[in-house]
Write a protein that holds these residues in place. Structure first.
Motif: not given
Length: 333
Positions: A157, A159, A162-163, A197-198, A202, A205, A218, A222
């Motif tokens: 991913s 992202k 980034d996450v 957030k998911l 997100e 990921v 996660y 997170r």
């Protein structure tokens, strides 16, 4: 109160026996343990624990419902997971019952601070140092999963980093077969925030092939809950491995040592529960650290320990020509 959780049903009965016996010997006979029900296949589990005063079964499905709901909400945010699983004949969330272990975080859970072990573990040392670390950290682990993020997150991913910063992905992830934490660290409002957030994109990921493990990592990362990994902090001379995939451990007095340091636990990760069942049914099949498992499995009933003759067959041996023929003719169950 401190305690240990595991997740089990009758399918992993032999492994559960070994785990409970190893806790009794190496942690303490009266140390509280709760077996979280994986499903309702529990007849042998109930019989096993009925005379173990420190062990109880958690099988009230009402307690699991909030975590079922959370898991469904999580995976409904994923762009392809539910459809992919459906195409494979899986109704809903893949291995949803694995998420029963999340109950350890529930406000209604019995232990204020806990260690969770999968049933395919034997405990080989005191756990006091782990509980002591929980005085300083809300999450404690002891493994080397950080070396391989590909079984935690979707590393393809774009992202992912980034996450989560790359340095955290490569230092803070963990195997969900062992972790220590506290109840209440994921209250409902925190879970709702995580789902939001998911929903913002997100979810891609997450790693679909190990949904429980991926989501738990996660959740922790997170939420920015501080984590402590003994494998990154112990002096090298005191640090040990924990996985059955490590071939160099030495067995002494029914314990394992890594370059002279005693293992805290051994995780038979990647070995099918069927393998342990076949062994206990008398099939002379070999796998790493088989004798450690057999010692703790038959600690209380040595007369039932299988007596093997001849050379053991490696668990990963390729099937013989005769076996291939039988399989093709449908003669194997």
């Amino acid at each position: 109160m401190n305690g240990i959780y595991t997740l089990a049903n009758d399918i992993v009965y032999d492994q559960l026996v070994a785990l409970l016996n190893s806790i009794e010997v190496n942690v303490g006979k009266d140390f509280p343990v709760r077996v979280i029900a994986y499903d309702r296949n529990l007849e042998k589990v109930r019989e096993l624990i009925k005379d173990r005063k420190s062990v109880e079964l958690i099988d009230d499905w009402e307690l699991f419902h909030p975590w079922h709901d959370f898991s469904r909400k999580v995976w409904e945010t994923h762009p392809s997971a539910l459809q992919t699983w459906k195409e494979k004949g899986i109704d809903g969330v893949y291995r949803l019952s694995c998420n029963h272990r999340y109950f350890a975080f529930d406000e209604r859970a019995p232990f204020d601070r806990f260690i969770y072990f999968d049933a395919d573990v034997v405990v080989l040392n005191s756990l006091e140092f782990i509980f002591e670390q929980l005085d300083k950290s809300d999450f404690v682990i002891y493994d080397f999963q950080y070396k391989d993020p590909s079984h935690i997150f979707n590393v393809n991913s774009p992202k992912l980093f980034d996450v989560f910063p790359e340095n955290k992905v490569r230092s803070e992830i963990f195997c969900s077969g062992f972790f220590a934490s506290k109840k209440g660290v994921f209250p409902l409002e925190k879970r709702d925030w995580l789902v939001s957030k998911l929903q913002e994109g997100e979810a891609e990921v997450l790693y679909m092939n190990a949904p429980n493990q991926s989501v738990l990592n996660y959740m922790r990362m997170r939420s920015e809950i501080p984590i402590y990994n003994f494998s990154l902090h112990l002096p090298e001379a005191e640090r040990t491995g924990c996985s059955v995939t490590s071939p160099h451990f030495e067995m002494r007095d029914n314990l394992l040592y890594d370059k002279g340091a005693r293992l805290t636990y051994l995780h038979y990760i990647g070995l099918s529960s069927k393998l342990f069942s076949r062994l206990c049914e008398g099939e002379n099949i070999d796998f790493p650290y088989r004798d450690i498992f057999l010692h703790y499995r038959y600690l209380k009933e040595p007369e039932k320990r299988p007596q093997f003759q001849g050379k053991a067959k490696p668990y990963d041996a390729p099937p013989s020509f005769a076996d291939k023929v039988k399989k093709k003719l449908g003669l194997f169950k």
